[in-house]
Design a protein around this motif. Sequence first.
Motif, PDB file in Angstrom:
ATOM      1  N   UNK A   1      16.660 -20.338  19.424  1.00  0.00           N
ATOM      2  CA  UNK A   1      15.102 -19.909  18.281  1.00  0.00           C
ATOM      3  C   UNK A   1      14.563 -21.149  18.198  1.00  0.00           C
ATOM      4  N   UNK A   2      14.908 -22.120  17.151  1.00  0.00           N
ATOM      5  CA  UNK A   2      14.572 -22.716  15.984  1.00  0.00           C
ATOM      6  C   UNK A   2      14.671 -24.557  17.236  1.00  0.00           C
ATOM      7  N   UNK A   3      15.696 -24.283  17.886  1.00  0.00           N
ATOM      8  CA  UNK A   3      16.202 -25.817  18.334  1.00  0.00           C
ATOM      9  C   UNK A   3      16.000 -25.608  19.591  1.00  0.00           C
ATOM     10  N   UNK A   4      16.225 -26.614  20.173  1.00  0.00           N
ATOM     11  CA  UNK A   4      16.340 -27.743  21.436  1.00  0.00           C
ATOM     12  C   UNK A   4      17.344 -28.083  21.849  1.00  0.00           C
ATOM     13  N   UNK A   5      18.823 -27.815  22.234  1.00  0.00           N
ATOM     14  CA  UNK A   5      20.011 -28.555  22.505  1.00  0.00           C
ATOM     15  C   UNK A   5      20.213 -28.949  23.677  1.00  0.00           C
ATOM     16  N   UNK A   6      20.021 -30.164  23.860  1.00  0.00           N
ATOM     17  CA  UNK A   6      20.224 -30.862  25.342  1.00  0.00           C
ATOM     18  C   UNK A   6      21.598 -31.671  25.241  1.00  0.00           C
ATOM     19  N   UNK A   7      22.172 -31.035  26.652  1.00  0.00           N
ATOM     20  CA  UNK A   7      24.453 -31.666  26.123  1.00  0.00           C
ATOM     21  C   UNK A   7      24.759 -31.986  27.513  1.00  0.00           C
ATOM     22  N   UNK A   8      24.808 -32.420  27.851  1.00  0.00           N
ATOM     23  CA  UNK A   8      25.336 -33.835  28.964  1.00  0.00           C
ATOM     24  C   UNK A   8      26.957 -32.682  29.222  1.00  0.00           C
ATOM     25  N   UNK A   9      27.367 -33.275  30.573  1.00  0.00           N
ATOM     26  CA  UNK A   9      28.382 -31.829  31.288  1.00  0.00           C
ATOM     27  C   UNK A   9      29.552 -32.452  30.138  1.00  0.00           C
ATOM     28  N   UNK A  10      29.247 -33.950  30.507  1.00  0.00           N
ATOM     29  CA  UNK A  10      30.648 -34.733  29.938  1.00  0.00           C
ATOM     30  C   UNK A  10      30.580 -34.460  28.396  1.00  0.00           C
ATOM     31  N   UNK A  11      29.744 -34.143  27.858  1.00  0.00           N
ATOM     32  CA  UNK A  11      29.826 -34.084  26.208  1.00  0.00           C
ATOM     33  C   UNK A  11      30.489 -32.822  26.390  1.00  0.00           C
ATOM     34  N   UNK A  12      30.356 -31.436  26.737  1.00  0.00           N
ATOM     35  CA  UNK A  12      31.302 -30.696  26.390  1.00  0.00           C
ATOM     36  C   UNK A  12      32.247 -30.172  26.296  1.00  0.00           C
TER      37      UNK A  12
END
Length: 224
Positions: A90-101
Motif C-alpha cells: 500500500x505505501x511502499x515499493x520494495x525491490x529485492x534481488x533474489x540473492x538478497x532473499x
Amino acid sequence: MTTPDHQPSEPQPPVPTVKDRVHRSSAAIAGGVVMLAIVLWLGLDALFNGHGRTPWLALATMILVVPLVVAFTLRPAVYAGEDRLRVRNPFRMITLPWGEIAALRSSYSNEVVAESGTKYQLWAVPVSLRARKRAARRQTRSEAAARDGGGRSGGPGTGPGAGGGVSVVGRAEGDQIVEDLRELLERRGQAEGAQGEIVVRWAYEVVVPAVAGAVLLVILLAMG
C-alpha cells in the motif's frame, strides 16, 4: 581496387526479455472498485448538491479516502522477474534481488524475509484459511478415491489412482503462488544478475494526497 578486410557483421536479433509474472488479488480489486464507486457517488452528490460546509467536507473526505482505498485494494501487486522480486504494498515499493532473499514464508500472512532479517509482507498475496481448508478437503477426497480405485481394480496401478501414486490436488491459490516464488528463488538465488541491494521507495503518490485530505478535514472540523 582494394577490398575490405572483413564484411560488416549482420545485425543480431534482439535478445527477448522475460516479462515479470504479476500476482494480484482479484477479490481485493473487485472490492476496491465497488468501494470507489460508493465513495465517489456519495462524495460527488454531496459536493454538487450540498449546502454550507458540506461540499468542502465531502471534498476533503474524498481526497483522504480515495487514495487509501486505492492503496489497500488496487495498488498491491507482486512482480516476479528473473533477477528480482518487486513487492508493491500500500505505501511502499520494495525491490529485492533474489540473492538478497533468505526465505519466503506462508503462515497467517505471506511474507518475504531478507538476508538481513527484515520481513516484508506480500499484501497482494493474502492468506485465505477457508481456501486452505477447501484444498485440504479436496486432497483428502483425492487420496480416498485413489485408495478405493486401487482396491476395486485388484491392486495399485489401475483405476483413478493409476501409476500406484496419489493424484495431487492443487494448493490454495496464495500458497501455490508462494511455492512458485520459492522455486524461482532456488533457481535464481545464486545467479550473477540476481545480486544487488534492496531498494525501498515510499509511495508518495498515495501518502501526500491522503495526508492533505486528512489535514483539510481536521481544519474544517476544528472550524466548527
